[in-house]
Scaffold this motif. Structure first.
Motif, mmCIF file in Angstrom:
data_model
loop_
_atom_site.group_PDB
_atom_site.id
_atom_site.type_symbol
_atom_site.label_atom_id
_atom_site.label_comp_id
_atom_site.label_asym_id
_atom_site.label_seq_id
_atom_site.Cartn_x
_atom_site.Cartn_y
_atom_site.Cartn_z
ATOM 1 N N TYR A 110 2.467 5.971 -12.059
ATOM 2 C CA TYR A 110 1.097 5.506 -11.866
ATOM 3 C C TYR A 110 0.928 4.035 -12.205
ATOM 4 C CZ TYR A 110 0.485 10.567 -11.772
ATOM 5 O OH TYR A 110 0.611 11.905 -11.488
ATOM 6 N N ARG A 111 1.573 3.584 -13.252
ATOM 7 C CA ARG A 111 1.412 2.180 -13.630
ATOM 8 C C ARG A 111 2.046 1.263 -12.566
ATOM 9 N NH1 ARG A 111 -0.709 2.150 -18.594
ATOM 10 N NH2 ARG A 111 -0.362 3.998 -19.922
ATOM 11 N N GLY A 112 3.216 1.658 -12.069
ATOM 12 C CA GLY A 112 3.827 0.863 -11.009
ATOM 13 C C GLY A 112 2.969 0.858 -9.760
ATOM 14 N N ALA A 113 2.339 1.997 -9.447
ATOM 15 C CA ALA A 113 1.467 2.088 -8.276
ATOM 16 C C ALA A 113 0.268 1.173 -8.442
ATOM 17 C CB ALA A 113 1.016 3.528 -8.080
ATOM 18 N N ILE A 114 -0.360 1.187 -9.674
ATOM 19 C CA ILE A 114 -1.517 0.323 -9.907
ATOM 20 C C ILE A 114 -1.147 -1.140 -9.705
ATOM 21 C CG2 ILE A 114 -3.062 -0.520 -11.720
ATOM 22 C CD1 ILE A 114 -3.135 2.343 -12.847
ATOM 23 N N ALA A 115 0.039 -1.520 -10.149
ATOM 24 C CA ALA A 115 0.471 -2.916 -10.024
ATOM 25 C C ALA A 115 0.579 -3.315 -8.548
ATOM 26 C CB ALA A 115 1.806 -3.118 -10.732
ATOM 27 N N ASN A 116 1.130 -2.452 -7.740
ATOM 28 C CA ASN A 116 1.292 -2.790 -6.317
ATOM 29 C C ASN A 116 -0.037 -2.754 -5.557
ATOM 30 O OD1 ASN A 116 4.158 -3.356 -5.844
ATOM 31 N ND2 ASN A 116 4.494 -1.262 -6.547
ATOM 32 N N LEU B 200 -9.448 2.802 -4.388
ATOM 33 C CA LEU B 200 -9.614 4.219 -4.697
ATOM 34 C C LEU B 200 -8.328 4.790 -5.294
ATOM 35 C CD1 LEU B 200 -11.414 6.730 -4.543
ATOM 36 C CD2 LEU B 200 -10.504 7.129 -2.228
ATOM 37 N N SER B 201 -7.192 4.345 -4.793
ATOM 38 C CA SER B 201 -5.901 4.827 -5.317
ATOM 39 C C SER B 201 -5.697 4.360 -6.759
ATOM 40 C CB SER B 201 -4.759 4.320 -4.430
ATOM 41 O OG SER B 201 -4.841 4.892 -3.134
ATOM 42 N N ILE B 202 -6.163 3.131 -7.085
ATOM 43 C CA ILE B 202 -6.063 2.656 -8.473
ATOM 44 C C ILE B 202 -6.861 3.577 -9.394
ATOM 45 C CG2 ILE B 202 -6.748 0.801 -10.050
ATOM 46 C CD1 ILE B 202 -6.108 -1.186 -7.781
ATOM 47 N N ALA B 203 -8.074 3.937 -8.925
ATOM 48 C CA ALA B 203 -8.909 4.839 -9.738
ATOM 49 C C ALA B 203 -8.214 6.182 -9.912
ATOM 50 C CB ALA B 203 -10.273 5.015 -9.069
ATOM 51 N N PHE C 88 0.835 -1.209 0.000
ATOM 52 C CA PHE C 88 0.000 0.000 0.000
ATOM 53 C C PHE C 88 0.864 1.251 0.000
ATOM 54 C CE2 PHE C 88 -2.089 3.388 2.396
ATOM 55 C CZ PHE C 88 -3.249 3.566 1.638
ATOM 56 N N TRP C 89 1.907 1.264 0.854
ATOM 57 C CA TRP C 89 2.716 2.475 0.961
ATOM 58 C C TRP C 89 3.676 2.646 -0.220
ATOM 59 C CZ3 TRP C 89 1.047 6.175 3.675
ATOM 60 C CH2 TRP C 89 0.332 5.939 4.864
ATOM 61 N N ILE C 90 4.163 1.551 -0.774
ATOM 62 C CA ILE C 90 5.025 1.730 -1.955
ATOM 63 C C ILE C 90 4.192 2.223 -3.135
ATOM 64 C CG2 ILE C 90 4.830 -0.650 -2.828
ATOM 65 C CD1 ILE C 90 7.756 -0.462 -3.666
ATOM 66 N N GLY C 91 2.924 1.775 -3.175
ATOM 67 C CA GLY C 91 2.028 2.289 -4.224
ATOM 68 C C GLY C 91 1.801 3.781 -4.069
ATOM 69 N N ASN C 92 1.614 4.242 -2.831
ATOM 70 C CA ASN C 92 1.425 5.676 -2.595
ATOM 71 C C ASN C 92 2.690 6.468 -2.921
ATOM 72 O OD1 ASN C 92 -1.299 6.536 -1.155
ATOM 73 N ND2 ASN C 92 -0.794 4.489 -0.398
ATOM 74 N N ALA C 93 3.869 5.876 -2.589
ATOM 75 C CA ALA C 93 5.120 6.548 -2.927
ATOM 76 C C ALA C 93 5.270 6.666 -4.446
ATOM 77 C CB ALA C 93 6.296 5.777 -2.327
ATOM 78 N N GLN C 94 4.885 5.600 -5.187
ATOM 79 C CA GLN C 94 4.965 5.636 -6.654
ATOM 80 C C GLN C 94 3.979 6.660 -7.226
ATOM 81 O OE1 GLN C 94 4.324 1.373 -6.990
ATOM 82 N NE2 GLN C 94 6.362 1.120 -7.934
ATOM 83 N N TYR C 95 2.809 6.728 -6.601
ATOM 84 C CA TYR C 95 1.817 7.722 -7.056
ATOM 85 C C TYR C 95 2.373 9.134 -6.878
ATOM 86 C CZ TYR C 95 -2.523 10.390 -7.336
ATOM 87 O OH TYR C 95 -3.496 11.291 -7.709
ATOM 88 N N ALA C 96 3.033 9.353 -5.710
ATOM 89 C CA ALA C 96 3.621 10.674 -5.469
ATOM 90 C C ALA C 96 4.754 10.944 -6.448
ATOM 91 C CB ALA C 96 4.143 10.744 -4.030
ATOM 92 N N ASN C 97 5.442 9.884 -6.896
ATOM 93 C CA ASN C 97 6.532 10.037 -7.863
ATOM 94 C C ASN C 97 6.027 9.936 -9.314
ATOM 95 O OD1 ASN C 97 8.552 10.263 -5.866
ATOM 96 N ND2 ASN C 97 8.687 8.017 -5.664
#
Length: 268
Positions: free
Chosen positions: A200-206, A225-228, A188-197
């Motif tokens: 987006y595709r890496g975040a969706i995968a995680n 919700l983060s995927i959306a 969850f947190w690595i996805g949020n870190a990727q979203y901040a960076n």
């Protein structure tokens, strides 16, 4: 004449004889009185001598008793002095023993304190190497000390806003501890870190990996919700609407579902 003289002589002789007899009688009476007086005096003397002897004997016995009493008193005084000396010696010994006991008590207390400090130190050192139970996102998990340290370090970087370092740290964490109880939360947190960076595709995968591994995880609605959000950032609104619809259906009572309804209203 001669007759008268003779008569006178006879009369004088008779008178002398009577006087002599009277004097002789009086001498006998006096002699007996003197003898009786002497006898009484002798008896009194003997009585006084006996009383004096008895008095002397009693005085001797009294002196003897006084002497013995004096000796006994002296002996008693010596005994009392010895006893007093023994009592003082015992008091001194008791005071010494009390002092020694107090010192032993202090030494024991200090030893126990040091022992507690040593035990505490050893326990703290052991805890660094022993698994610990922690609560993450409302779930209790057991983790190794190094595992907990690396997770908290990666999360601390995210909270400081260093999203690049956090993404790298969480990526290394997932590689180092692939079966960790932290794994869903780390995804969850690595996805949020990727979203901040803006990865987006890496975040969706995680986020999807989190949903696949732990669909009932407390962070699952937020992950959907983060995927959306990532899909919206990628201009894929159609996919975002489908994801938000799935979120409302799968987790209708969650706060993420409420946010999803608002975003669906804006996307339509």
């Amino acid at each position: 004449m001669k007759r008268s003289a003779l008569l006178a002589a006879l009369a004088a002789a008779s008178l002398f004889t009577a006087t002599a007899q009277a004097a002789l009688f009086e001498d006998d009476e006096a002699r007996r009185a003197i003898i009786e007086l002497r006898q009484r005096v002798e008896q009194q003397r003997q009585g006084l001598a006996e009383e004096l002897r008895r008095g002397n004997e009693e005085l001797r016995r009294g002196n003897e008793e006084l002497r013995r009493a004096t000796e006994e008193n002296a002996t008693l005084r010596r005994s009392l002095l010895d006893l007093q000396g023994q009592i003082e010696a015992l008091r001194s010994e008791l005071a010494r023993l009390r002092g020694a006991d107090e010192q032993l008590t202090r030494d024991l207390s200090e030893l126990q304190r040091r022992q507690r400090d040593v035990v505490t130190s050893v326990e703290e050192r052991l805890r660094k190497f022993e698994p610990a139970q922690v609560n993450v996102d409302g779930k209790d998990i057991t983790v190794e000390p190094s595992e907990q340290r690396d997770f908290e370090s990666a999360l601390a970087a995210f909270r400081k806003g260093d999203f690049v370092a956090s993404q790298v740290a969480f990526g290394e964490f997932l590689k180092r501890y692939p079966n960790s109880g932290y794994r869903p939360t780390a995804l969850f947190w690595i996805g949020n870190a990727q979203y901040a960076n803006r990865d987006y595709r890496g975040a969706i995968a995680n986020f999807r990996a989190l949903l696949q591994q732990a669909p009932d995880h407390p962070r699952a609605p937020e992950a959907v919700l983060s995927i959306a959000n990532c899909q919206i950032e990628l201009k894929d609104n159609a996919s975002a609407r489908r994801t938000l619809d799935d979120l409302v259906k799968a987790y209708p009572q969650s706060e993420a579902a409420s946010a999803a309804r608002e975003r669906l209203a804006r996307l339509r």
